[in-house]
Write an enzyme that holds these catalytic residues in place. Structure first.
Site, mmCIF file in Angstrom:
data_model
loop_
_atom_site.group_PDB
_atom_site.id
_atom_site.type_symbol
_atom_site.label_atom_id
_atom_site.label_comp_id
_atom_site.label_asym_id
_atom_site.label_seq_id
_atom_site.Cartn_x
_atom_site.Cartn_y
_atom_site.Cartn_z
ATOM 1 N N ASP A 1 -9.549 -4.692 5.347
ATOM 2 C CA ASP A 1 -9.118 -4.352 3.943
ATOM 3 C C ASP A 1 -8.031 -5.183 3.510
ATOM 4 O O ASP A 1 -8.022 -6.455 3.898
ATOM 5 C CB ASP A 1 -8.351 -2.912 4.450
ATOM 6 C CG ASP A 1 -7.147 -2.396 3.635
ATOM 7 O OD1 ASP A 1 -7.992 -1.968 2.464
ATOM 8 O OD2 ASP A 1 -6.056 -2.172 3.920
ATOM 9 N N ASP B 1 -5.181 -4.390 0.766
ATOM 10 C CA ASP B 1 -3.823 -3.922 0.250
ATOM 11 C C ASP B 1 -3.057 -3.450 1.628
ATOM 12 O O ASP B 1 -3.678 -2.447 2.539
ATOM 13 C CB ASP B 1 -3.588 -2.958 -0.759
ATOM 14 C CG ASP B 1 -4.092 -3.575 -2.168
ATOM 15 O OD1 ASP B 1 -3.054 -3.853 -2.664
ATOM 16 O OD2 ASP B 1 -5.100 -3.304 -2.525
ATOM 17 N N ASP C 1 -4.717 -0.409 7.400
ATOM 18 C CA ASP C 1 -3.710 -0.039 7.469
ATOM 19 C C ASP C 1 -3.269 1.429 7.109
ATOM 20 O O ASP C 1 -2.177 1.870 7.171
ATOM 21 C CB ASP C 1 -2.511 -1.037 6.717
ATOM 22 C CG ASP C 1 -2.720 -0.563 5.190
ATOM 23 O OD1 ASP C 1 -3.930 -0.563 4.715
ATOM 24 O OD2 ASP C 1 -1.600 -0.344 4.482
#
Length: 280
Positions: A33, A35, A215
């Site tokens: 991922d 961001d 996240d």
């Protein structure tokens, strides 16, 4: 956990995966991922940056591993702009856009029929919400509308306004809605996720190890897909790594094999992987 360590839990699992990757680097995949994982969370999407040290580390991993793919909720070209690496694959808008290594950008055809409804929802949100006063940022990604409220002075009140003026009308238009870190995402009601996208990437190659890093709630689908892929063949080894903060949803932590302290922890873990495969 060791005092001051960036690795919160799962250090042994990380080390075991690094050793497995060292044995067959070209059979190892890294699915990452952007961001909140390799780019620190910023007040607005436009302000987010991938630190130079991260870019250099990931660039060193690309030729050493069999696959490095960036899997983001951003529009694919936006994610590619943040970390443009030759030899990497990209997945955008949670699986609706894909770009294989050195291949063209492919948009899921079924998503096109929902573009008008997404656009109408974005226009209505801009009209009905006082975005500047509320601290709301609208991010129109064509097939997906993201509504960020990290800047809101009263997040609870702002969330209620978004539910009333964006979420409810979007659902009446037949669109799906997902939640994230101080954000809602309006998207087509299609069975495409980060998980379905990474599964296709893994199935297309002869990989024997796969590490996924994320996240947020949308990354749980990626963690689950990679774990399921691994369970189909006893030779395969997988690892799910979550970058955690005080805002991390519990399902993200529960789905991870390793948890680390935000983006600095991800860097530490990927540095260990790079050392193991001879990338640094």
């Amino acid at each position: 956990m060791q005092a001051g360590s960036l690795i919160v839990s799962g250090a042994d699992a990380l080390e075991a995966f690094a050793r497995a990757a060292a044995e067959r680097p070209q059979a190892t995949a890294l699915l990452c991922d952007i961001d909140g994982t390799v780019s620190p969370i910023a007040p607005t999407p436009a302000e987010a940056r991938v630190p130079a040290a991260f870019r250099d580390l990931l660039a060193a991993l690309v030729p050493r591993l069999g696959l490095v793919a960036f899997v983001t909720g951003r529009a694919l070209e936006d994610g590619r702009r943040m970390i443009p690496l030759d030899g990497a694959a990209y997945v955008g808008t949670h699986g609706l856009e894909t770009m294989a290594v050195d291949g063209p950008l492919v948009v899921e055809p079924l998503a096109e029929r929902y573009v008008a409804a997404v656009h109408e929802t974005a226009q209505a949100a801009a009209r009905d919400l006082d975005c500047e006063a509320l601290g709301v940022v609208l991010e129109d990604k064509r097939t997906v509308l993201a509504v960020h409220y990290r800047l809101a002075e009263d997040p609870a009140a702002t969330r209620r306004r978004i539910l009333e003026h964006v979420v409810a009308p979007a659902r009446r238009r037949g669109l799906a809605v997902a939640t994230g870190h101080f954000a809602f995402e309006v998207r087509p009601p299609l069975p495409f996720t980060k998980g379905t996208a990474v599964r296709r990437l893994l199935d297309a190659g002869g990989h024997l190890a796969a590490m996924s890093c994320g996240d947020d709630l949308t990354d749980v689908a990626m963690f689950t897909a990679v774990r399921d892929w691994g369970e189909r063949d006893a030779r395969r080894r997988t690892l799910a790594l979550a970058a955690v903060t005080g805002e991390t949803p519990r399902p993200v932590v529960e789905a991870a094999d390793v948890t680390v302290r935000a983006t600095p922890g991800v860097y530490r873990a990927l540095r260990r992987l790079a050392e193991a495969v001879g990338a640094v």
